[in-house]
Every structure is written in structure tokens, then in C-alpha cells.
Design a protein around this motif. Structure first.
Motif, PDB file in Angstrom:
ATOM      1  N   MET A   1      51.646  27.083  34.018  1.00 50.91           N
ATOM      2  CA  MET A   1      50.770  28.542  34.346  1.00 50.91           C
ATOM      3  C   MET A   1      51.853  29.414  35.052  1.00 50.91           C
ATOM      4  N   ASP A   2      51.935  30.498  34.452  1.00 52.99           N
ATOM      5  CA  ASP A   2      52.914  31.416  35.071  1.00 52.99           C
ATOM      6  C   ASP A   2      52.405  32.756  35.318  1.00 52.99           C
ATOM      7  N   THR A   3      51.362  33.135  34.953  1.00 51.48           N
ATOM      8  CA  THR A   3      50.623  34.449  35.154  1.00 51.48           C
ATOM      9  C   THR A   3      49.510  34.507  35.711  1.00 51.48           C
ATOM     10  N   ILE A   4      49.061  35.435  36.893  1.00 52.99           N
ATOM     11  CA  ILE A   4      48.021  35.411  37.605  1.00 52.99           C
ATOM     12  C   ILE A   4      47.455  36.858  37.709  1.00 52.99           C
ATOM     13  N   GLY A   5      46.014  36.963  37.830  1.00 52.11           N
ATOM     14  CA  GLY A   5      45.633  38.321  38.172  1.00 52.11           C
ATOM     15  C   GLY A   5      44.981  38.389  39.452  1.00 52.11           C
ATOM     16  N   VAL A   6      45.271  39.414  40.165  1.00 54.73           N
ATOM     17  CA  VAL A   6      44.860  39.219  41.633  1.00 54.73           C
ATOM     18  C   VAL A   6      44.020  40.645  41.859  1.00 54.73           C
ATOM     19  N   VAL A   7      42.643  40.441  42.220  1.00 53.61           N
ATOM     20  CA  VAL A   7      41.758  41.655  42.498  1.00 53.61           C
ATOM     21  C   VAL A   7      41.238  41.372  43.822  1.00 53.61           C
ATOM     22  N   VAL A   8      41.324  42.474  44.813  1.00 52.95           N
ATOM     23  CA  VAL A   8      40.718  42.259  46.162  1.00 52.95           C
ATOM     24  C   VAL A   8      39.583  43.147  46.254  1.00 52.95           C
ATOM     25  N   ASN A   9      38.398  42.823  46.848  1.00 54.45           N
ATOM     26  CA  ASN A   9      37.498  43.688  47.166  1.00 54.45           C
ATOM     27  C   ASN A   9      37.761  44.146  48.716  1.00 54.45           C
ATOM     28  N   LEU A  50      51.015  31.389  48.165  1.00 54.09           N
ATOM     29  CA  LEU A  50      51.421  31.160  46.644  1.00 54.09           C
ATOM     30  C   LEU A  50      53.023  31.488  46.550  1.00 54.09           C
ATOM     31  N   HIS A  51      53.453  32.403  47.103  1.00 51.42           N
ATOM     32  CA  HIS A  51      54.719  32.959  46.899  1.00 51.42           C
ATOM     33  C   HIS A  51      55.717  31.940  47.299  1.00 51.42           C
ATOM     34  N   ARG A  52      55.553  31.454  48.508  1.00 48.52           N
ATOM     35  CA  ARG A  52      56.402  30.162  49.221  1.00 48.52           C
ATOM     36  C   ARG A  52      56.669  29.219  48.048  1.00 48.52           C
ATOM     37  N   ARG A  53      55.604  28.838  47.254  1.00 47.69           N
ATOM     38  CA  ARG A  53      55.484  27.911  46.272  1.00 47.69           C
ATOM     39  C   ARG A  53      55.987  28.183  44.941  1.00 47.69           C
ATOM     40  N   ARG A  72      52.669  43.079  47.166  1.00 47.26           N
ATOM     41  CA  ARG A  72      53.933  43.445  47.506  1.00 47.26           C
ATOM     42  C   ARG A  72      54.460  42.913  48.748  1.00 47.26           C
ATOM     43  N   ASP A  73      53.375  42.985  49.834  1.00 44.13           N
ATOM     44  CA  ASP A  73      53.715  42.371  51.180  1.00 44.13           C
ATOM     45  C   ASP A  73      54.038  40.954  50.936  1.00 44.13           C
ATOM     46  N   ALA A  74      53.467  40.172  50.063  1.00 40.05           N
ATOM     47  CA  ALA A  74      53.818  38.913  49.949  1.00 40.05           C
ATOM     48  C   ALA A  74      54.913  38.627  49.315  1.00 40.05           C
ATOM     49  N   GLY A  75      55.796  39.704  48.536  1.00 39.84           N
ATOM     50  CA  GLY A  75      56.864  39.247  48.117  1.00 39.84           C
ATOM     51  C   GLY A  75      57.131  39.367  46.700  1.00 39.84           C
ATOM     52  N   TYR A  76      55.840  39.818  45.887  1.00 45.26           N
ATOM     53  CA  TYR A  76      55.817  39.899  44.613  1.00 45.26           C
ATOM     54  C   TYR A  76      56.162  41.320  44.173  1.00 45.26           C
ATOM     55  N   GLU A  77      56.610  41.469  42.791  1.00 44.10           N
ATOM     56  CA  GLU A  77      56.624  43.005  42.273  1.00 44.10           C
ATOM     57  C   GLU A  77      55.621  42.781  41.068  1.00 44.10           C
ATOM     58  N   PRO A  78      54.190  43.150  41.679  1.00 48.74           N
ATOM     59  CA  PRO A  78      53.315  43.116  40.489  1.00 48.74           C
ATOM     60  C   PRO A  78      53.266  44.232  39.666  1.00 48.74           C
ATOM     61  N   GLU A  79      52.361  44.014  38.562  1.00 42.97           N
ATOM     62  CA  GLU A  79      52.283  45.020  37.319  1.00 42.97           C
ATOM     63  C   GLU A  79      50.575  45.341  37.416  1.00 42.97           C
ATOM     64  N   VAL A  80      50.681  46.619  37.924  1.00 42.94           N
ATOM     65  CA  VAL A  80      49.483  47.413  38.156  1.00 42.94           C
ATOM     66  C   VAL A  80      48.970  47.405  36.875  1.00 42.94           C
ATOM     67  N   VAL A  81      47.508  47.094  36.347  1.00 40.50           N
ATOM     68  CA  VAL A  81      47.208  47.235  34.955  1.00 40.50           C
ATOM     69  C   VAL A  81      45.610  48.000  35.097  1.00 40.50           C
ATOM     70  N   ASP A 165      44.907  27.754  51.573  1.00 37.54           N
ATOM     71  CA  ASP A 165      44.446  26.631  50.521  1.00 37.54           C
ATOM     72  C   ASP A 165      44.474  27.283  49.030  1.00 37.54           C
ATOM     73  N   ALA A 166      43.974  28.658  49.181  1.00 41.03           N
ATOM     74  CA  ALA A 166      43.954  29.343  47.862  1.00 41.03           C
ATOM     75  C   ALA A 166      45.304  29.525  47.204  1.00 41.03           C
ATOM     76  N   GLY A 167      46.234  30.008  48.085  1.00 37.17           N
ATOM     77  CA  GLY A 167      47.613  29.954  47.469  1.00 37.17           C
ATOM     78  C   GLY A 167      48.177  28.470  46.926  1.00 37.17           C
ATOM     79  N   TYR A 168      47.902  27.580  47.861  1.00 39.10           N
ATOM     80  CA  TYR A 168      48.392  26.302  47.228  1.00 39.10           C
ATOM     81  C   TYR A 168      47.466  25.804  46.058  1.00 39.10           C
ATOM     82  N   VAL A 169      46.287  25.805  46.018  1.00 37.41           N
ATOM     83  CA  VAL A 169      45.741  25.447  44.749  1.00 37.41           C
ATOM     84  C   VAL A 169      46.084  26.339  43.481  1.00 37.41           C
TER      85      VAL A 169
END
Length: 367
Positions: A1-9, A50-53, A72-81, A165-169
């Protein structure tokens, strides 16, 4: 697994600490009561874990406070879709001002699926889970989903126990299983009635740190309530959490309990009923006992459905009483806490006596 979609309410959970028991249709009132967003910080915690792992994940997300900022705060350079404020000259910087909708969440998830993500990681509550699951079922592509708990009510079994835990899982899972997405009628919930409805069955990563669904039934608590009431101390303030078990104790004391709210009582006087955090703090007078019952099937004593009992309230108390029927404890492997304050959570962890009857207790570990 190498891609993830992240959405925040971004507004998920705002109604909890101010006593609204949910934010659906209550955002303006939550703001008026001084509610502060909790979802963005929990998103950052999950993504930092997640970023630590896995620092080289490809992260697709929605603009600004709907995911981009946290990534971005976590250290990623996300692609906004997906950008709900596309064309706007003034997108919100404060999550509390983000008037996003369920359709924004669904649109973001559709964009993730267009990019063939391996996992949809969402931050919110049961309502957000329903929005994500609706799109997954529409597309029927088998993409798994995992929730970062941020809402007031968490009845679905698609959430990690904590944001970390969510990041770990998300980083470590290697298989999925079908889990239920449930939602409740918030208006009925505010009136003290739980009406749950199965909304979807979706694939979810398998791990010990993904919570089970809430069980709403429990055994008889009459003897427990009678025994507890007999030992009520004078000149002591009691903060009674939500739920039927604690409500039975209140009834034994002659209190008309708010079934899903928090009540404050001292020496025969009900000082606050269905109170928000600020009202609880205003009425507290030491010594203080907090009385809570774990959520059936999940084991949470703080951080699910009782956000009004905040870290500030917990720190004021010199005594915490956990009460539950033996039948309820039989379905709980451990007690859990998730208060948004690491120091408070750490202080609560360890072995705790849980009152199960008139004279009986059981030793259960808080993890």
C-alpha cells in the motif's frame, strides 16, 4: 500500500464539550457557546503517527482545513484533489468557520477513488463515516476506510481507538474485514433516546486498535445503584456521566437524570442538569467525585459521548468511580480513555476498581 486519501470534517465534535451531543444542524449554536474544533488537531496527530512509520506515502486530500493543512503539518506534501472553496478569494483559515457539508466529504472521497487510493482515512464521527461509506458502496471498488475518532457519537466499528492508533493501523495493516457503519438520530439523542440505524457494511483494516461497535444493551443495575446511593458522602460534589447505569444511581438519589447528558449534584441539590463543560466547572466545589460507566462493547470511560467531562473537569476531581454491571464488563477486555490530553490519559491508565454490584467490584485495566 502506498497511496491514501485523507478527508477531515473540520467541525466534527464541536458540539460535545458544550453539551450539544452532536454538531449536525447545530454548528452555529456550538460556535455561539464557544465551542472549539477538535478534528483538525486529531487529524494532525493521526497523520504524524503515520508519517513516522511511512514518510513516503502519496497523500491525496481536500484543500485547507479539510485535510491539506493537517497533512502538511504532519510532514507530507499532499496532492489536493478537491477544493470546496475553488474560486473563492477567502477560504477559511479557522476550522470553526468552515461551512463544509456532507456533499463536500462525498466529493472528496470520489476524487480519491478516481486516483485509486489504497485506503480512505477520514476524521469525524458517525455522520462522516456514513458519507464516506455511501461513496464506497456507490463505487463498489472494495477500497477500505478507517476513521480517526473526532465526533461526539462513535457507534460505528470503523474507527481506530485513538488518532495515534489510526496512523499505526494505516501504516501496518495487511488485511481487512467487513464492519458496520451506524448512525443515530441526533434530535432523539439530545432528548435522551438512542435510535441507531445500520447504514452500510464496508471493508475496514483489521487490528486490535480498531474499536468494536457500541452495544446499547446492559444488564440489571438495581443492586449496584442501591449500594452506591447508600455510600454517598456528605459535602461532596458528584459529577454524573451519561448512560443508564449512572442514571439508575441518580434515580436512586431522587434525581431526574439527563440520560445522555452530564449532571452535577451535591447534598441533595441538583446544581446542573445536562451541563456543558463550562457549567460543570462553574458548579464544582471540592471534594469532587466523577461517576462514569464504560460504553458497552468499547470500554471507553472518557472521550466518547461525555466530552463535557473534559480534562479540566477530570483534573479537579479527587475521585473517579467507574460503575458497570458484570454482564457489561464481560464484553469489555479493557477500559479506554481518549480525552484529547495526553497527560490526563496517562494519569488515568492503570488498574481501576469497577463497581459491579451492591458490594462487589472487579479490577479492570485502563489502557
Amino acid at each position: 500500500m502506498d497511496t491514501i486519501g485523507v478527508v477531515v470534517n473540520p467541525i466534527a465534535g464541536m458540539g460535545g464539550r458544550v453539551g450539544l451531543k452532536g454538531t449536525d444542524g447545530k454548528v452555529a449554536e456550538a460556535r455561539q457557546r464557544g465551542a472549539e474544533p477538535r478534528a483538525p488537531e486529531r487529524a494532525r496527530t493521526a497523520l504524524a503517527s503515520l508519517h513516522r512509520r511511512v514518510p513516503d506515502f502519496t497523500v491525496y486530500t481536500a484543500a485547507g482545513v479539510m485535510g491539506e493543512d493537517a497533512a502538511r503539518d504532519a510532514g507530507y506534501e499532499p496532492e489536493v484533489v478537491y477544493d470546496p472553496w475553488s474560486g473563492s478569494d477567502d477560504p477559511p483559515n479557522d476550522p470553526a468557520d468552515a461551512d463544509t457539508t456532507a456533499e463536500d466529504t462525498r466529493a472528496a472521497v470520489r476524487a480519491f477513488l478516481d486516483h485509486n487510493v489504497d485506503l480512505v482515512l477520514f476524521v469525524g464521527g458517525d455522520g462522516t463515516a456514513v458519507d464516506v461509506a455511501t461513496v464506497l458502496e456507490e463505487r463498489d471498488e472494495g477500497t477500505p476506510m478507517l476513521g480517526v475518532p473526532a465526533g461526539v457519537k462513535i457507534y460505528s466499528s470503523v474507527f481506530a481507538v485513538t488518532p495515534r492508533d489510526a496512523g499505526y493501523v494505516a501504516a501496518e495493516f495487511d488485511r481487512v474485514e467487513a464492519r458496520e457503519v451506524n448512525d443515530i438520530d441526533e434530535e432523539a439523542y439530545r432528548e435522551g433516546e438512542v435510535r441507531t440505524e445500520l447504514k452500510a457494511v464496508v471493508p475496514v483494516p483489521v487490528a486490535p486498535t480498531v474499536q468494536s461497535g457500541k452495544q446499547v444493551s446492559s444488564g440489571s443495575v438495581d443492586s449496584l445503584a442501591a449500594g452506591f446511593a447508600r455510600e454517598i458522602g456528605p459535602d461532596r460534589t458528584y459529577v454524573f456521566g451519561p448512560g443508564g447505569t449512572v442514571g439508575a444511581i441518580e434515580t436512586e438519589l431522587g434525581i431526574d437524570p439527563s440520560p445522555l447528558g452530564v449532571d452535577v449534584w451535591r447534598d441533595g441539590d441538583l446544581l446542573a442538569r445536562d451541563a456543558a463543560e463550562s457549567e460543570i466547572l462553574d458548579t464544582l466545589e471540592e471534594p469532587i467525585t466523577i461517576v462514569v460507566s464504560p460504553i458497552g462493547g468499547q470500554g471507553f470511560i472518557f472521550g466518547r459521548g461525555n466530552h463535557q467531562i473534559s480534562p479540566r473537569v477530570i483534573e479537579r476531581a479527587d475521585e473517579i468511580e467507574v460503575v458497570a454491571s458484570g454482564e457489561k464488563l464481560d464484553d469489555i477486555s479493557a477500559l479506554r480513555v481518549d480525552t484529547d490530553d495526553d497527560e490526563v490519559d496517562d494519569a488515568l491508565r492503570g488498574w481501576m476498581h469497577v463497581r459491579t454490584g451492591r458490594f462487589t467490584t472487579r479490577l479492570v485495566k485502563v489502557i
